[in-house]
Scaffold this motif. Sequence first.
Motif, PDB file in Angstrom:
ATOM      1  N   GLY A 211     -31.704 -93.453  20.625  1.00  0.00           N
ATOM      2  CA  GLY A 211     -30.360 -93.134  21.081  1.00  0.00           C
ATOM      3  C   GLY A 211     -29.308 -93.128  19.987  1.00  0.00           C
ATOM      4  O   GLY A 211     -28.110 -93.158  20.275  1.00  0.00           O
ATOM      5  N   GLY A 212     -29.739 -93.115  18.721  1.00  0.00           N
ATOM      6  CA  GLY A 212     -28.762 -93.075  17.631  1.00  0.00           C
ATOM      7  C   GLY A 212     -29.095 -91.973  16.650  1.00  0.00           C
ATOM      8  O   GLY A 212     -30.254 -91.779  16.277  1.00  0.00           O
ATOM      9  N   LEU A 213     -28.081 -91.215  16.248  1.00  0.00           N
ATOM     10  CA  LEU A 213     -28.291 -90.157  15.257  1.00  0.00           C
ATOM     11  C   LEU A 213     -27.648 -90.597  13.946  1.00  0.00           C
ATOM     12  O   LEU A 213     -26.464 -90.929  13.905  1.00  0.00           O
ATOM     13  N   ALA A 214     -28.456 -90.614  12.893  1.00  0.00           N
ATOM     14  CA  ALA A 214     -27.934 -90.907  11.558  1.00  0.00           C
ATOM     15  C   ALA A 214     -27.842 -89.602  10.781  1.00  0.00           C
ATOM     16  O   ALA A 214     -28.753 -88.776  10.839  1.00  0.00           O
ATOM     17  N   VAL A 215     -26.736 -89.413  10.099  1.00  0.00           N
ATOM     18  CA  VAL A 215     -26.506 -88.182   9.337  1.00  0.00           C
ATOM     19  C   VAL A 215     -26.067 -88.566   7.935  1.00  0.00           C
ATOM     20  O   VAL A 215     -25.154 -89.382   7.778  1.00  0.00           O
ATOM     21  N   ARG A 216     -26.723 -87.999   6.934  1.00  0.00           N
ATOM     22  CA  ARG A 216     -26.310 -88.280   5.562  1.00  0.00           C
ATOM     23  C   ARG A 216     -25.557 -87.078   5.011  1.00  0.00           C
ATOM     24  O   ARG A 216     -26.006 -85.939   5.151  1.00  0.00           O
ATOM     25  N   LEU A 217     -24.414 -87.340   4.410  1.00  0.00           N
ATOM     26  CA  LEU A 217     -23.634 -86.298   3.756  1.00  0.00           C
ATOM     27  C   LEU A 217     -23.695 -86.535   2.258  1.00  0.00           C
ATOM     28  O   LEU A 217     -23.555 -87.671   1.800  1.00  0.00           O
ATOM     29  N   PRO A 222     -14.459 -85.118  -2.153  1.00  0.00           N
ATOM     30  CA  PRO A 222     -13.559 -84.467  -1.187  1.00  0.00           C
ATOM     31  C   PRO A 222     -14.341 -83.718  -0.099  1.00  0.00           C
ATOM     32  O   PRO A 222     -13.938 -83.715   1.075  1.00  0.00           O
ATOM     33  N   ALA A 223     -15.479 -83.121  -0.492  1.00  0.00           N
ATOM     34  CA  ALA A 223     -16.287 -82.371   0.473  1.00  0.00           C
ATOM     35  C   ALA A 223     -16.925 -83.308   1.486  1.00  0.00           C
ATOM     36  O   ALA A 223     -16.970 -83.025   2.692  1.00  0.00           O
ATOM     37  N   VAL A 224     -17.418 -84.439   1.004  1.00  0.00           N
ATOM     38  CA  VAL A 224     -18.054 -85.417   1.895  1.00  0.00           C
ATOM     39  C   VAL A 224     -17.020 -85.989   2.867  1.00  0.00           C
ATOM     40  O   VAL A 224     -17.265 -86.100   4.073  1.00  0.00           O
ATOM     41  N   ARG A 225     -15.853 -86.325   2.360  1.00  0.00           N
ATOM     42  CA  ARG A 225     -14.792 -86.878   3.221  1.00  0.00           C
ATOM     43  C   ARG A 225     -14.374 -85.854   4.284  1.00  0.00           C
ATOM     44  O   ARG A 225     -14.200 -86.185   5.450  1.00  0.00           O
ATOM     45  N   ALA A 226     -14.202 -84.614   3.847  1.00  0.00           N
ATOM     46  CA  ALA A 226     -13.769 -83.580   4.794  1.00  0.00           C
ATOM     47  C   ALA A 226     -14.825 -83.373   5.880  1.00  0.00           C
ATOM     48  O   ALA A 226     -14.495 -83.201   7.059  1.00  0.00           O
ATOM     49  N   ALA A 227     -16.111 -83.409   5.474  1.00  0.00           N
ATOM     50  CA  ALA A 227     -17.182 -83.208   6.449  1.00  0.00           C
ATOM     51  C   ALA A 227     -17.238 -84.377   7.424  1.00  0.00           C
ATOM     52  O   ALA A 227     -17.468 -84.198   8.622  1.00  0.00           O
ATOM     53  N   LYS A 230     -14.839 -83.834  10.056  1.00  0.00           N
ATOM     54  CA  LYS A 230     -15.263 -82.801  11.022  1.00  0.00           C
ATOM     55  C   LYS A 230     -16.317 -83.322  11.984  1.00  0.00           C
ATOM     56  O   LYS A 230     -16.319 -82.988  13.169  1.00  0.00           O
ATOM     57  N   LEU A 231     -17.278 -84.118  11.468  1.00  0.00           N
ATOM     58  CA  LEU A 231     -18.417 -84.540  12.295  1.00  0.00           C
ATOM     59  C   LEU A 231     -18.112 -85.770  13.141  1.00  0.00           C
ATOM     60  O   LEU A 231     -18.731 -85.970  14.184  1.00  0.00           O
ATOM     61  N   GLY A 232     -17.222 -86.615  12.657  1.00  0.00           N
ATOM     62  CA  GLY A 232     -16.980 -87.879  13.356  1.00  0.00           C
ATOM     63  C   GLY A 232     -18.085 -88.864  13.052  1.00  0.00           C
ATOM     64  O   GLY A 232     -18.862 -88.693  12.115  1.00  0.00           O
ATOM     65  N   GLY A 233     -18.199 -89.940  13.850  1.00  0.00           N
ATOM     66  CA  GLY A 233     -19.241 -90.948  13.635  1.00  0.00           C
ATOM     67  C   GLY A 233     -18.759 -92.060  12.722  1.00  0.00           C
ATOM     68  O   GLY A 233     -17.756 -91.923  12.029  1.00  0.00           O
TER      69      GLY A 233
END
Lengths: 357, 484
Positions: A211-217, A222-227, A230-233
């Motif tokens: 029940g948990g989704l982990a996402v690595r950016l 600046p690109a990581v922060r902006a993403a 956008k994605l939340g979490g």
Amino acid sequence: MQDIVGQFAGIIRAAAEDKVPLRIRSGGSKDFYGNRIPGQNDRVLDASTYAGIVDYERTELVLTARAGTRLADLETELRKHGQMMAFEPPYFGSTATLGGCVATGLSGPRRASAGAVRDFVLGVRMLDGRGDDLRFGGQVMKNVAGYDVSRLMTGSMGTLGLLLEVSLKVLPLPAMEITLHMAMKEAEAIERMNRWAAKPLPVSATCFCDGGLAVRLSGAEPAVRAAHAKLGGDEIDDGGVFWESVREQSHSFFQSGKPLWRLSIKSTAPPLPLPGKQLMEWGGALRWWADETGIDAGVAREIAKAAGGHATLFRGHESCADVFHPLEPAMMTIQRRLKEKFDPMGILNPGRMYPQY
Amino acid sequence: MNSLELATRLRTFLPPDAVLHETEDLRPYECDGLSAYRQAPMIVALPQTEGEVIEVLKACHAAKTPVVARGAGTGLSGGALPHAEGVLLSLAKLKRILEIDPVARSARVQPGVRNLAISEAAAPYGLYYAPDPSSQIACSIGGNVAENSGGVHCLKYGLTVHNILKLRVVTIAGEILEIGGECLDSPGYDLLALMTGSEGMLGVVTEVTVKLLPRPEKAQVVMVAFDDIRKAADAVANVIGAGIIPAGMEMMDKITARAVEEYVHAGYNLDAAAILLCESDGTVEEVVEEIRRIDEIMNKSGATEIITSRDEAERLKFWAGRKAAFPAAGRVSPDYYCMDGTIPRNKLAQVLSGIEALSVEYGLRCMNVFHAGDGNLHPLILYDANKTGELEMTEKFGAKILQMCIQAGGTITGEHGVGIEKINQMCSQFKPGELEMFHAVKAAFDPEGLLNPGKAVPTLRRCAEHGAMHVHRGEEKFPELPRF
């Protein structure tokens, strides 16, 4: 070092002469993978002695190393220069070597975004089943001279030849990586991961479990922060540890002790109708399933096939014959013929992939 | 079976106008993009369905007749040069886009679909097909698979082999192989990689499933001038050393920059010894950050001029120059011969001065365009085919360049393929045992050697007759080779 190659060639020629199977082994970290080979009389060729980096020019993005070189040593050297093997190879043990990594063709969490081992292999030096010393590909990014034997070797489980040296394309380490966590249901996770992948976002890994989704950016800050915006979490602290546990299968999901299936399928396939727990990676294209019910292998394979892919009995099995998804007859014919060309006496890791070769 | 008998046989399942065997009908198929080599086929077959492709292959297999597959015929190494006693199998009529899956980001297309048409069809979903060979407006995806085509963006986005998921392939015996899948890997040996770049020697592709990527939010290009080509080469290394993988990184020498500037007025600095184009793409934030860093590195690397594209129109204008390099060569010379070697980038200065010396030796001008990011060099040798002996001189000049590429630790072909053009140089790049293994791989698919015979891999006999020496890391001995 050339003496060692000579010794290897001698071992292979002797085995061909005596028609005795050779088991190619280096660090032994992936002994569990592939069909069990019951043969008592097999000879073992220890490939770990041929080790060391041959050439590494960081501004060329190319590294050439002997196949017995430990992955840990390679990664230490690369990290020193701000670079990485972008396919994030699983070790499955500290003794893991480059040769085993390429021979098994296994890639880690970054695979869906960066590519697989085979995408980064530029060239190989190898001994075939006659003990002949051959080179294919090269040390440059673009090379279409001759058939792509280097990539054919990747994932061939030592059945076509003994890898001596491998040239890899390497990439810079991302300037920044963060891991986000969000709670959701499996179907929603599949939908989101696919939607994100169709957008220009710096997503470098995904994992859904319990029940948990982990996402690595990964990327410039600046690109990581902006993403992230956008994605939340929620950003988690120990992202690096988490992804290592997924890659190395030390994550609690993998500790059930039950047979572990690897289903490589179309990323958009809905949740699979299999009993028990699953762990999902690669934006939905890789589903791990711990079989607690002792299901018939055929059922798992049908489900994988219907989902646009194939199923491998990855761990915890005693099988001698059906670890890998069966091949269609026309395909089996071609693969068997290829094996015969590279290894006419059939002495290199016979049966490790398929009983037919 | 003679030509008339085979044509009659093919007409039992193909419409009459899909089987050509009159001399005047065959002429358009005499050559591909390498027009210096010409040969009319015995028959041209133009099937429209996979079922018809299977029937053609079965008929040729039964008649022991060679088959040469052809896509759009834009190839630059003569890979689709017909066989005098064979059937030229044109896949041009298999040109349907069968399916676009915007969620799974893939497109399933027939081999005759043009490269650019895939990106056009995917555009409404914000997706595109990444490999962009300069002929993308005309070249077909089937040909791209056969040649493992690249383009100006492949350092970051890869070649054809990195961007396809699945192939349907018909063997010479008429059997269908499904290679790869909708997933990210497949069981058994990686035949997807083996088929890619196999130059029509192993099977005939009847369907390709390609990966589609999200179109970057923003792209910007920096045009940089240098007064010394070595400084430009160092700048490329400095960018990559700083951990940046540009979306594209292209270099042109002075003679090229001048030729294209006269032609398309891209705004290139005419005094520069080298022009570098360095592109960044991605999210807006990524591009802003990367361009800032690239600018800094170019300055430190001794650039004499740095211009960053202000808008999309200017970006396209800067690229227009690079993309016009080949036609510009055609304007300043009656004929030109495009080479395609790859070298480790740090050998660039050495190889370029070697080319300069050869240019003087042969009395032929040479323009150099360079996919600088991945080391793929395209020297364009300028010549006049109407002058007796000049083509022969050009070919010798070209062969020496390729030899230099091998000696520099590179390869004789980065993206155009071996075809018929570079078959002799294969003898230099590979040892007899390696060439034999290539023949063995072909035999696993095509035991009778009917698919595109005589291309891509030379026989050892040919190597001996050609007298080429295997060159590896400066060792020039070739003792294993029998001499005739």
